[in-house]
Design an enzyme around this catalytic site. Structure first.
Site, mmCIF file in Angstrom:
data_model
loop_
_atom_site.group_PDB
_atom_site.id
_atom_site.type_symbol
_atom_site.label_atom_id
_atom_site.label_comp_id
_atom_site.label_asym_id
_atom_site.label_seq_id
_atom_site.Cartn_x
_atom_site.Cartn_y
_atom_site.Cartn_z
ATOM 1 C CG ASP A 7 40.052 41.936 43.938
ATOM 2 O OD1 ASP A 7 38.448 40.715 43.403
ATOM 3 O OD2 ASP A 7 40.551 40.762 42.679
ATOM 4 C CG ASP A 9 39.194 34.922 41.446
ATOM 5 O OD1 ASP A 9 39.844 34.380 40.652
ATOM 6 O OD2 ASP A 9 38.249 35.274 41.930
ATOM 7 C CG ASP A 166 43.388 42.401 40.690
ATOM 8 O OD1 ASP A 166 43.434 42.358 39.447
ATOM 9 O OD2 ASP A 166 42.364 42.225 41.385
#
Length: 221
Positions: A7, A9, A166
């Site tokens: 991922d 951001d 995240d």
């Protein structure tokens, strides 16, 4: 093949400061109250369109589609430049270099729009490592639909991969794709780690290469 998909951001970069600024520039232009940094951070994960929807709801604008399209376009004019306040998380660049030395094939799966994704990859030097990319504009589907992650895996020529992210969106994407998930715990998640789907959890990128080595050695065993 040792394939890893990241991922962006909240995983490789902390983009919340620039997203917060862009949203508030729109609100200032409109003569509306600004949102807090904590609010902006909590809106990240499902793409710019969802972020603007959440901003509109927070300031009492409702959900008119035409107004949403207008404000989203304004937001993108503020956000589609070089990232001025976005930071790379500690240890990321060294981890990517170590993974490259381990002959790992690496890609990116993000809900960030294509243009700011491309700019971020170039600006931070990630394009050297991440050979295949799915952004918010690559497919009709977006995370947590598993299609973008599976698309990157196919482009990498990988039947299996480790997904690194995240957030709750990333965890759901990996689970729906049937892919092992390594959770970076210092990003934008709101749910306790124990309640999220994950195969591994780590709080600093210095730990990731050893985690990856262990993961692929266990697969071969």
């Amino acid at each position: 093949m040792k394939a890893i998909v990241f991922d962006l951001d909240g995983t490789l970069i902390d983009s919340a400061p620039d997203l917060h600024l862009a949203a508030n520039l729109v609100l200032r232009d409109e003569g509306l109250p600004e949102i807090t940094f904590a609010q902006a951070r909590s809106f990240i994960g499902k793409g710019a369109g969802v972020l603007i929807s959440r901003v509109m709801d927070t300031v009492g604008l409702g959900d008119d589609p035409a107004e949403h399209a207008r404000l989203l376009a304004k937001f993108m004019t503020h956000y589609e430049g070089e990232p001025a306040h976005t930071l790379v998380y500690p240890g990321v660049m060294d981890a990517l270099a170590r993974l490259e030395a381990m002959s790992c094939s690496m890609g990116l799966c993000t809900n960030k729009p294509e243009e700011p994704t491309r700019i971020a990859l170039r600006h931070f030097g990630f394009d050297r490592f991440l050979s295949k990319v799915a952004s918010a504009d690559t497919l009709p589907q977006r995370k947590p639909d598993p299609a973008p992650l599976l698309h990157v895996m196919r482009d990498l020529g990988a039947d299996s991969a480790l997904y690194v992210g995240d957030s709750e969106v990333d965890a759901e994407t990996a689970e729906r794709a049937g892919v092992p998930f390594a959770l970076y715990t210092e990003g934008y998640r709101k749910t306790p780690v124990s309640e999220m789907y994950h195969s591994y959890a780590f709080d600093h990128f210095d730990a990731l290469p050893d985690l990856v080595a262990r993961h692929f050695s266990e697969i071969r065993a």
